[in-house]
Design an enzyme around this catalytic site. Structure first.
Site, mmCIF file in Angstrom:
data_model
loop_
_atom_site.group_PDB
_atom_site.id
_atom_site.type_symbol
_atom_site.label_atom_id
_atom_site.label_comp_id
_atom_site.label_asym_id
_atom_site.label_seq_id
_atom_site.Cartn_x
_atom_site.Cartn_y
_atom_site.Cartn_z
ATOM 1 N N SER A 74 1.088 -1.168 0.014
ATOM 2 C CA SER A 74 -0.043 -0.017 0.084
ATOM 3 C C SER A 74 0.995 1.188 -0.020
ATOM 4 O O SER A 74 2.156 1.092 0.398
ATOM 5 C CB SER A 74 -0.932 -0.150 1.330
ATOM 6 O OG SER A 74 -1.695 1.194 1.416
ATOM 7 N N TYR A 97 -2.097 -1.916 10.244
ATOM 8 C CA TYR A 97 -1.721 -2.027 8.718
ATOM 9 C C TYR A 97 -0.729 -1.486 8.059
ATOM 10 O O TYR A 97 -0.055 -1.891 7.506
ATOM 11 C CB TYR A 97 -3.190 -1.200 8.244
ATOM 12 C CG TYR A 97 -3.070 -1.290 6.723
ATOM 13 C CD1 TYR A 97 -3.909 -2.578 6.159
ATOM 14 C CD2 TYR A 97 -2.763 -0.302 5.901
ATOM 15 C CE1 TYR A 97 -4.161 -2.375 4.876
ATOM 16 C CE2 TYR A 97 -3.091 -0.467 4.600
ATOM 17 C CZ TYR A 97 -3.711 -1.439 4.079
ATOM 18 O OH TYR A 97 -3.813 -1.603 2.663
ATOM 19 N N LYS A 120 2.266 -3.315 6.179
ATOM 20 C CA LYS A 120 2.708 -3.017 4.517
ATOM 21 C C LYS A 120 3.891 -2.496 4.454
ATOM 22 O O LYS A 120 4.463 -2.902 3.202
ATOM 23 C CB LYS A 120 1.495 -1.936 4.111
ATOM 24 C CG LYS A 120 0.102 -2.391 4.192
ATOM 25 C CD LYS A 120 -0.054 -3.751 3.191
ATOM 26 C CE LYS A 120 -1.536 -4.133 3.102
ATOM 27 N NZ LYS A 120 -1.627 -5.544 2.212
#
Length: 288
Positions: free
Chosen positions: A139, A152, A156
């Site tokens: 991401s 998250y 990532k």
């Protein structure tokens, strides 16, 4: 890696979003696709809707045995495998110290260990064949840092570094095998809509909304809430820049064919990564 009819690709997280769109784009090129997702019913439906030579394999990517069975099923059914898209992912929000241990573990198990499991299961097939390509979905959060998204973001970042390491190892040990890390910006998916719609309902007609009384937001002091709430408007604006998943899929496949290590759907946001790196270098150079 040149994409050609008759090749076989495996896509995880394929029931919806970017994974579903990548599967469609591959099928449109005459590539046979194995769709994997933890939602068995949804992934079977997606495979049926593609109307091409596909195989649906319900898979929890956090389980290495299930991912190995996915690889075995692919080779048994199609006799080969040429590409793997380690795309499945999830997120949990909130301050780092408020996220429950189980949530941390699940995000890490899916987003990081799921990618590791995919590489362990499929890379040996590519090395043996002398060809292949690994595509790992990270991401823009994997090269920048956002607030209230620690699990998250950290996971990532790990996907980016894992892919960089894989790319370097393959360059020495198996030059015919490539690797690409995808760093999407906002793409029109269920995950993004869940975030922006949720924040939008919280904001209502605009202005500073009333502080929720439940969850971690309810634990904030009025001063903390007053500093946090105005920033929510920027999150809702992500929906305005959301790219159709089909367009994102085409960008990804173009990068694979060009054998690029990094690819993003929103190049104009890449400067944020540069700003972060510049800050790291400046502070390190100032160290005494």
């Amino acid at each position: 890696m040149k994409l050609e009819p008759g090749q076989v690709a495996v896509v995880t997280g394929a029931a919806n979003g970017i994974g579903r769109a990548v599967a469609q784009a591959l099928c449109d090129r005459g590539i046979r696709v194995v769709l994997a997702d933890i939602d068995g019913e949804a992934v079977a439906k997606a495979a049926d809707e593609l109307g091409a030579e596909t195989l649906a394999v319900p898979t929890d990517v956090a389980d290495p045995e299930q991912v190995q069975r996915l690889a075995d099923a692919t080779v048994e059914h199609f006799g080969r495998v040429d590409l793997v898209f380690n795309n499945a992912g999830m997120g949990v929000g909130g301050p780092i110290w408020e996220v429950a241990p189980d949530d941390w573990q699940r995000v890490w198990a899916v987003n990081v260990q799921g990618v590791v499991n995919g590489m362990r299961a499929f890379v040996p097939h590519f090395i043996a064949a002398g060809r292949g390509h690994v595509v790992n979905t990270s991401s823009l959060a994997g090269v920048t840092v956002g607030l209230l998204n620690g699990p998250y973001t950290a996971s990532k970042h790990a996907v980016v570094s894992l892919t960089e390491a894989l790319h370097g190892e393959l360059a020495v040990l198996a030059p015919g095998v490539g690797a690409t890390v995808v760093c999407p910006g906002p793409v029109d998916t269920q995950m993004l809509r869940g975030l922006t719609d949720g924040i939008g309902s919280l904001l209502g007609d605009g202005g500073v909304p009333a502080q929720p009384t439940e969850g971690w937001l309810g634990t904030l002091t009025p001063e903390q809430w007053g500093r946090l709430a105005p920033g929510f408007g920027a999150i809702t604006q992500l929906a305005n820049e959301a790219m159709p998943a089909a367009r994102a899929a085409e960008i990804i496949l173009t990068a694979v064919e060009a054998d690029r290590l990094y690819v993003t759907t929103h190049p104009h946001w890449a400067t944020q990564a540069g700003d972060r790196v510049a800050k790291i270098v400046a502070d390190m150079q100032a160290s005494a």
